[in-house]
Design a protein around this motif. Structure first.
Motif, PDB file in Angstrom:
ATOM      1  N   TYR A  82      38.251  46.014  38.180  1.00 56.28           N
ATOM      2  CA  TYR A  82      39.466  44.746  38.135  1.00 56.28           C
ATOM      3  C   TYR A  82      40.590  44.664  39.935  1.00 56.28           C
ATOM      4  CZ  TYR A  82      44.069  42.399  37.348  1.00 56.28           C
ATOM      5  OH  TYR A  82      45.301  41.719  37.302  1.00 56.28           O
ATOM      6  N   LYS A  91      41.261  41.103  41.846  1.00 55.03           N
ATOM      7  CA  LYS A  91      42.427  40.757  43.117  1.00 55.03           C
ATOM      8  C   LYS A  91      42.340  41.113  44.313  1.00 55.03           C
ATOM      9  CE  LYS A  91      43.046  39.483  38.630  1.00 55.03           C
ATOM     10  NZ  LYS A  91      42.880  37.997  38.792  1.00 55.03           N
ATOM     11  N   HIS A 146      47.942  36.674  43.416  1.00 56.71           N
ATOM     12  CA  HIS A 146      47.606  38.346  43.814  1.00 56.71           C
ATOM     13  C   HIS A 146      48.046  39.228  44.085  1.00 56.71           C
ATOM     14  CE1 HIS A 146      44.782  35.298  41.532  1.00 56.71           C
ATOM     15  NE2 HIS A 146      44.447  34.568  43.178  1.00 56.71           N
ATOM     16  N   ARG A 192      51.104  40.027  43.333  1.00 65.18           N
ATOM     17  CA  ARG A 192      52.206  40.232  42.393  1.00 65.18           C
ATOM     18  C   ARG A 192      51.203  41.123  41.206  1.00 65.18           C
ATOM     19  NH1 ARG A 192      57.415  37.607  41.659  1.00 65.18           N
ATOM     20  NH2 ARG A 192      58.123  36.634  43.365  1.00 65.18           N
ATOM     21  N   GLU A 193      49.973  40.497  41.048  1.00 62.00           N
ATOM     22  CA  GLU A 193      49.006  41.495  39.904  1.00 62.00           C
ATOM     23  C   GLU A 193      48.656  42.561  40.884  1.00 62.00           C
ATOM     24  OE1 GLU A 193      46.967  37.155  38.349  1.00 62.00           O
ATOM     25  OE2 GLU A 193      45.715  38.145  40.370  1.00 62.00           O
ATOM     26  N   LYS A 237      50.005  44.555  42.509  1.00 59.20           N
ATOM     27  CA  LYS A 237      51.804  45.493  42.634  1.00 59.20           C
ATOM     28  C   LYS A 237      51.779  46.479  40.691  1.00 59.20           C
ATOM     29  CE  LYS A 237      55.891  47.307  43.914  1.00 59.20           C
ATOM     30  NZ  LYS A 237      55.075  48.496  44.621  1.00 59.20           N
ATOM     31  N   LYS A 238      51.431  44.849  39.671  1.00 59.40           N
ATOM     32  CA  LYS A 238      51.124  45.044  38.495  1.00 59.40           C
ATOM     33  C   LYS A 238      50.320  45.710  38.138  1.00 59.40           C
ATOM     34  CE  LYS A 238      51.645  42.623  34.305  1.00 59.40           C
ATOM     35  NZ  LYS A 238      51.837  41.574  33.214  1.00 59.40           N
ATOM     36  N   ALA A 239      48.517  45.991  39.108  1.00 60.27           N
ATOM     37  CA  ALA A 239      48.096  47.281  38.525  1.00 60.27           C
ATOM     38  C   ALA A 239      48.100  48.269  39.183  1.00 60.27           C
ATOM     39  CB  ALA A 239      46.912  46.246  39.012  1.00 60.27           C
ATOM     40  N   GLY A 240      49.461  48.541  39.767  1.00 61.61           N
ATOM     41  CA  GLY A 240      49.371  49.888  40.043  1.00 61.61           C
ATOM     42  C   GLY A 240      49.542  50.114  41.392  1.00 61.61           C
ATOM     43  N   GLU A 241      48.514  48.957  42.262  1.00 61.77           N
ATOM     44  CA  GLU A 241      48.536  48.921  43.826  1.00 61.77           C
ATOM     45  C   GLU A 241      49.594  49.382  44.730  1.00 61.77           C
ATOM     46  OE1 GLU A 241      45.347  49.602  45.170  1.00 61.77           O
ATOM     47  OE2 GLU A 241      45.044  49.950  42.731  1.00 61.77           O
ATOM     48  N   ASP A 289      52.676  49.245  47.907  1.00 63.03           N
ATOM     49  CA  ASP A 289      52.481  48.347  48.793  1.00 63.03           C
ATOM     50  C   ASP A 289      51.944  48.559  49.892  1.00 63.03           C
ATOM     51  OD1 ASP A 289      54.870  47.018  47.252  1.00 63.03           O
ATOM     52  OD2 ASP A 289      56.674  48.204  48.402  1.00 63.03           O
ATOM     53  N   ASP A 307      54.324  30.976  37.125  1.00 69.01           N
ATOM     54  CA  ASP A 307      55.139  32.724  36.811  1.00 69.01           C
ATOM     55  C   ASP A 307      55.344  31.903  35.759  1.00 69.01           C
ATOM     56  OD1 ASP A 307      55.352  34.338  36.091  1.00 69.01           O
ATOM     57  OD2 ASP A 307      56.862  34.897  37.845  1.00 69.01           O
TER      58      ASP A 307
END
Length: 151
Positions: free
Chosen positions: A33, A37, A56, A58-59, A61-65, A67, A151
């Motif tokens: 995933y 992204k 993308h 934000r996605e 970041k939401k997936a734990g990546e 900064d 969003d």
């Protein structure tokens, strides 16, 4: 910024569903995933699609990546934040997004490096994902879709 037109995929019945179905069809391939992204973010940066860059990032970041990885996607070659498979996917993304920038649109060395990390199904999924994000980028950029509208 104001859109020139409502997003075309919202105006053409079934268009968004068809694109989302194409996206979903690649999930069975063994492309993580986060890699998908990263590919979406890089193509969107190249194409200047603010909607997709925002989405993308934000996605991811939401997936734990972290900064550092998100911020460095545009300079992935010069950073230590990406593994070899991700680098191969990003190189393939750049070549496939910038088809007319060279006489050999997707050079063998770029393709072969991607093939070292992804099987045939994975390569197919990457190519479909790159084509799909380029389609979304063109739809959004042509009609000047504003950031955050998704969003």
């Amino acid at each position: 910024m104001q859109a020139r037109l409502k997003n075309p995929v919202m105006l053409i019945p079934g268009a968004l569903q068809a694109l989302l179905a194409l996206d979903k069809s690649t999930e069975a391939a063994e492309v993580p995933y986060v890699t998908r992204k990263l590919v979406h973010l890089r193509a969107s940066q190249i194409n200047g699609c603010s909607v997709c860059v925002d989405m993308h990032a934000r996605e991811l970041k939401k997936a734990g990546e972290k900064d550092e990885r998100i911020f460095a996607v545009s300079a992935w070659r010069e950073t230590p934040y990406f593994n070899d498979a991700e680098r191969a996917a990003l190189a393939l993304t750049e070549a496939t997004t910038r088809l007319s920038d060279r006489s050999d649109a997707v050079p063998d060395d770029v393709w072969n490096e991607a093939a070292r990390h992804y099987d045939e199904k994975g390569l197919a999924a990457l190519v479909v994902q790159i084509a799909l994000i380029n389609a979304f980028n063109r739809l959004n950029a042509a009609t000047r879709q504003p950031v955050g509208a998704w969003d």
